[in-house]
Design an enzyme around this catalytic site. Structure first.
Site, PDB file in Angstrom:
ATOM      1  N   GLU A 219      -4.886 -15.894  75.819  1.00 54.13           N
ATOM      2  CA  GLU A 219      -6.021 -15.953  76.620  1.00 54.13           C
ATOM      3  C   GLU A 219      -5.574 -14.395  77.144  1.00 54.13           C
ATOM      4  O   GLU A 219      -4.591 -14.231  77.691  1.00 54.13           O
ATOM      5  CB  GLU A 219      -5.790 -16.859  77.600  1.00 54.13           C
ATOM      6  CG  GLU A 219      -6.904 -16.597  78.531  1.00 54.13           C
ATOM      7  CD  GLU A 219      -7.378 -17.639  79.651  1.00 54.13           C
ATOM      8  OE1 GLU A 219      -6.738 -18.743  79.670  1.00 54.13           O
ATOM      9  OE2 GLU A 219      -8.094 -17.411  80.510  1.00 54.13           O
TER      10      GLU A 219
ATOM     11  N   ARG B 258       7.929 -25.180  74.113  1.00 55.68           N
ATOM     12  CA  ARG B 258       7.711 -23.724  74.378  1.00 55.68           C
ATOM     13  C   ARG B 258       9.165 -23.251  74.730  1.00 55.68           C
ATOM     14  O   ARG B 258       9.959 -24.070  75.121  1.00 55.68           O
ATOM     15  CB  ARG B 258       6.667 -23.689  75.651  1.00 55.68           C
ATOM     16  CG  ARG B 258       7.145 -24.296  76.959  1.00 55.68           C
ATOM     17  CD  ARG B 258       6.072 -24.539  78.063  1.00 55.68           C
ATOM     18  NE  ARG B 258       5.573 -22.959  78.586  1.00 55.68           N
ATOM     19  CZ  ARG B 258       4.348 -22.585  78.380  1.00 55.68           C
ATOM     20  NH1 ARG B 258       3.272 -23.232  77.588  1.00 55.68           N
ATOM     21  NH2 ARG B 258       4.059 -21.434  79.054  1.00 55.68           N
TER      22      ARG B 258
ATOM     23  N   LYS C 161       1.968 -16.447  83.161  1.00 57.25           N
ATOM     24  CA  LYS C 161       1.424 -15.325  83.377  1.00 57.25           C
ATOM     25  C   LYS C 161       1.116 -15.171  84.807  1.00 57.25           C
ATOM     26  O   LYS C 161       0.779 -13.907  85.295  1.00 57.25           O
ATOM     27  CB  LYS C 161       0.330 -15.230  82.549  1.00 57.25           C
ATOM     28  CG  LYS C 161       0.815 -14.809  81.087  1.00 57.25           C
ATOM     29  CD  LYS C 161      -0.684 -14.644  80.173  1.00 57.25           C
ATOM     30  CE  LYS C 161      -1.090 -15.874  79.729  1.00 57.25           C
ATOM     31  NZ  LYS C 161      -2.022 -15.738  78.799  1.00 57.25           N
TER      32      LYS C 161
HETATM   33  P1  ATP Z   1       1.480 -19.130  80.440  1.00 56.62           P
HETATM   34  O1  ATP Z   1       1.570 -20.507  80.612  1.00 56.62           O
HETATM   35  O2  ATP Z   1       2.637 -18.182  80.441  1.00 56.62           O
HETATM   36  O3  ATP Z   1       0.410 -18.446  81.413  1.00 56.62           O
HETATM   37  P2  ATP Z   1      -0.220 -19.719  78.081  1.00 56.62           P
HETATM   38  O4  ATP Z   1       0.077 -20.769  77.339  1.00 56.62           O
HETATM   39  O5  ATP Z   1      -1.509 -20.001  79.292  1.00 56.62           O
HETATM   40  O6  ATP Z   1       0.846 -19.075  78.918  1.00 56.62           O
HETATM   41  P3  ATP Z   1      -1.864 -18.207  76.372  1.00 56.62           P
HETATM   42  O7  ATP Z   1      -2.384 -16.992  76.163  1.00 56.62           O
HETATM   43  O8  ATP Z   1      -2.706 -19.622  76.306  1.00 56.62           O
HETATM   44  O9  ATP Z   1      -0.850 -18.401  77.275  1.00 56.62           O
HETATM   45  O10 ATP Z   1      -0.870 -18.726  74.961  1.00 56.62           O
HETATM   46  C1  ATP Z   1      -1.140 -18.246  73.669  1.00 56.62           C
HETATM   47  C2  ATP Z   1      -0.251 -19.090  72.705  1.00 56.62           C
HETATM   48  O11 ATP Z   1       1.312 -18.680  73.147  1.00 56.62           O
HETATM   49  C3  ATP Z   1      -0.455 -20.430  72.822  1.00 56.62           C
HETATM   50  O12 ATP Z   1      -0.745 -21.052  71.542  1.00 56.62           O
HETATM   51  C4  ATP Z   1       0.826 -21.186  73.598  1.00 56.62           C
HETATM   52  O13 ATP Z   1       0.688 -22.122  73.362  1.00 56.62           O
HETATM   53  C5  ATP Z   1       1.497 -20.027  73.188  1.00 56.62           C
HETATM   54  N1  ATP Z   1       2.703 -19.780  74.272  1.00 56.62           N
HETATM   55  C6  ATP Z   1       2.479 -19.679  75.604  1.00 56.62           C
HETATM   56  N2  ATP Z   1       3.535 -19.719  76.179  1.00 56.62           N
HETATM   57  C7  ATP Z   1       4.471 -19.993  75.516  1.00 56.62           C
HETATM   58  C8  ATP Z   1       6.105 -20.279  75.372  1.00 56.62           C
HETATM   59  N3  ATP Z   1       6.686 -20.079  76.801  1.00 56.62           N
HETATM   60  N4  ATP Z   1       6.829 -20.597  74.274  1.00 56.62           N
HETATM   61  C9  ATP Z   1       6.126 -20.923  73.128  1.00 56.62           C
HETATM   62  N5  ATP Z   1       4.826 -20.355  73.119  1.00 56.62           N
HETATM   63  C10 ATP Z   1       4.041 -20.186  74.016  1.00 56.62           C
HETATM   64 MG    MG Z   2      -3.111 -21.006  77.700  1.00 55.13          MG
END
Ligand code: ATP
Ligand code: MG
Length: 579
Positions: free
Chosen positions: A54, A279, A289
């Site tokens: 995102e 994760r 984020k």
């Molecule tokens: P955050 O929780 O840090 O804000 P998010 O999951 O909302 O991150 P996205 O931009 O939606 O961030 O993530 C893009 C992809 O990266 C998704 O498929 C998510 O599952 C993966 N992802 C995000 N954080 C992690 C992590 N700590 N380890 C592995 N994969 C991750």
């Molecule tokens: Mg997300």
């Protein structure tokens, strides 16, 4: 002379990805096992994955795990991986983030099959929603947000049907069209799937599919005032792109029934399959984020790419190589259960990579003047210094040696304890690749601080060995004062002083755990002359001190180095103790 390391940051080819990152003979993790089985069963002829960030912040090391997985799988199975920006929330997203995400993925060494946006599918997603309404599988609800929450029930209590649930399809269709046309304010109505208000899975209790939001979108502008929910847009975007394996993190496990419900009702033929993995969590940092944004906005760091941040841009600026990050992601593997990885393991990866590639140079961080009293005044000679003992092809360079030198202040003690083997009055040490020198006296200022050492050298020890076989217990790095280049150095420590920054007491936030000494700026360092031409982002080992890279803030004649990591490897020690 310019010393830059061999930077192999170009795109990966399938062959070197398989070999360099995962190892051709590595056992399959559970995701690759599923994909291998699916291919064997003839379920797919082509493997398609996507990385779906995102664009509401910069990517962090957790995302790197997902990138390495999605792009890695595509390369290994000769498939494709799309970069899909999941831009369904206009109020938090921005083109700045889109550009940063693309740069980071490229830098990590991956090439996407296509650059796509969930917003590209807004019209199609709207069409799918109309289909659901027509089939009696979705309805427009006019309860307030609070009421919807109240009707939803709890983990122990089933929800109740909304009084609007039995609205006719015609009425819902009419309202949905008028929602799109902008007739209603935010929150007046939502479109919900009609599934089961008594489901034990809260995600299946008539989840919202669309909400009204009068906000401009960074790509679609004001074309829409209704936006699809992530849980609705994601599976359908996967299906539209022909994704075969939709790999996501564990928190989406409970959303999988909704994922399947949507694709089963709306997609004919081959359907995408969601598979969840754990994760990545790292100690001594935060990885959400939202929290990283807070650190940036409240200026606890200098920006998203502050070298203390766990962002990919921060690690890059810190001096990490793409290879070290990919190596780390491959080493930690794919688990089905959450765990916390020691940041020492990440540091180990970059140390291991830079040890092979980074040229060695001598830089004194905290200079103490040494005068070699028996060395002729005005004389300068060049000694040969090895560029990289790990890489004979890196050769040697000439380094100027003269009567006045700098050594590290903490390599001298006037009154040393037993275990201190470096310089002290009457003590002889080796200056790397040069001579043995012996401390004959010290010069102090009015306050009693040592400001100069008076030493003698033994001309017979040129190159660093004594012909009579006598030994010294320490080898120091040094620079010739007349030839030295003044540079600045930034030493970084962990951003948080506790392992779990999110664990807070009542009334505290994660910010209370910030490490107040995470950045130390040294302004009076002295470097060997060869660094004069050092290029932005080139990486070096400063002998005995660690790995450093040239910060982009450097100006000509004013070099700034960031310490990537020290030489001391705590992870190897931990790994040896717990094999
Ligand atoms: P955050 O929780 O840090 O804000 P998010 O999951 O909302 O991150 P996205 O931009 O939606 O961030 O993530 C893009 C992809 O990266 C998704 O498929 C998510 O599952 C993966 N992802 C995000 N954080 C992690 C992590 N700590 N380890 C592995 N994969 C991750
Ligand atoms: Mg997300």
């Amino acid at each position: 002379m310019v010393l830059t390391m061999n930077q192999s940051e170009g795109p990966l080819t399938p062959a070197n990805a398989v070999q360099s990152d995962r190892g051709a003979s590595a056992p399959l993790d559970f995701i690759r096992q599923i994909i291998t089985d699916d291919l064997a069963a003839g379920a797919h002829t082509h493997i398609a994955t996507r990385f779906p960030p995102e664009p509401n912040g910069y990517l962090h090391i957790g995302h790197a795990k997902s990138i390495c997985l999605n792009f890695g799988v595509a390369l290994e199975y000769r498939g494709t991986c799309n970069l899909r920006l999941d831009d369904t929330n206009p109020t938090k997203e921005d083109v700045e983030y889109v550009e940063a995400i693309k740069e980071d993925v490229r830098w990590l060494g991956f090439t996407w099959n296509a650059e796509l946006y969930a917003s590209d599918y807004f019209e199609q997603l709207y069409g799918f929603a109309v289909t659901l309404i027509q089939r009696g599988l979705a309805y427009v609800d006019s309860l307030t947000a609070d009421q919807i929450r109240e009707y939803r029930g709890t983990l122990t209590q089933p929800g109740r049907n909304s009084p609007y649930r039995d609205r006719s399809s015609e009425e819902s269709l009419d309202l949905f069209g008028r929602m799109r046309a902008g007739e209603f304010p935010d929150g007046a109505h939502v479109l919900r799937a009609k599934i089961d208000m008594a489901s034990p899975n809260l995600n299946m209790r008539d989840p919202a599919l669309y909400r009204i939001r009068h906000a401009s979108h960074h790509r679609t502008g004001d074309a829409w005032c209704i936006y699809p929910m992530y849980d609705y847009a994601h599976p359908l975007s996967d299906a539209i792109e022909g994704i075969t394996h939709s790999l996501c993190t564990l928190e989406f496990e409970d959303h999988r029934p909704l994922y399947d419900w949507l694709v089963e009702h709306l997609i004919e033929g081959e359907r995408p399959q969601q598979i969840e993995f754990a994760r990545l969590n790292l100690n001594y940092t935060v990885m959400s984020k939202r929290k990283l944004l807070q650190l940036v906005q409240q200026k606890h760091v200098s920006g998203w790419d502050d070298p203390r941040m766990p962002t990919i841009s921060g690690l890059r600026r810190r001096g990490y190589t793409p290879e070290s990050i990919r190596g780390f992601c491959s080493r930690i593997g794919m688990a089905k259960k959450e765990n916390v990885i020691d940041v020492a393991q990440l540091e180990h990866s970059v140390r291991e990579d830079l040890n092979k590639r980074a040229p060695r140079v001598m830089v004194v961080l905290d200079p103490l003047k040494v005068v070699i009293t028996n060395y002729p005044e005005g004389q300068v000679e060049e000694v040969d210094v090895i560029n990289n003992p790990e890489d004979p092809s890196a050769g040697t360079r000439k380094v100027a040696f003269s009567r006045e030198l700098y050594v590290e202040r903490d390599d001298f003690m006037e009154d040393p304890p037993n275990k201190f083997f470096r310089l002290a009055p009457g003590r002889e040490v080796r200056l790397r690749c040069a001579y043995f020198v012996k401390c004959q006296g010290v010069v102090k200022d009015a306050s009693g601080k040592v400001i100069e050492l008076r030493c003698t050298y033994d001309p017979a020890t040129r190159g660093g060995d004594a012909p009579d076989g006598r030994r010294v217990k320490a080898t120091l790095h040094w620079v010739s004062a007349a030839h030295a280049l003044p540079v600045r150095v930034r030493l970084y420590d962990r951003l948080f002083s506790v392992e779990d920054a999110e664990a807070t007491q009542e009334g505290q936030t994660f910010l209370d755990h910030l490490n107040p000494t995470s950045l130390q700026i040294l302004t009076a360092c002295q470097a060997e002359e060869s660094l004069r031409e050092a290029q932005e982002m080139s990486r070096y080992q400063f002998e005995r001190l660690g790995y450093f890279c040239v910060d982009p803030d450097s100006r000509s004649g004013e070099l700034i180095f960031n310490r990537t990591v020290s030489l001391r490897d705590t992870w190897s020690k931990i790994a040896r103790k717990n094999p």
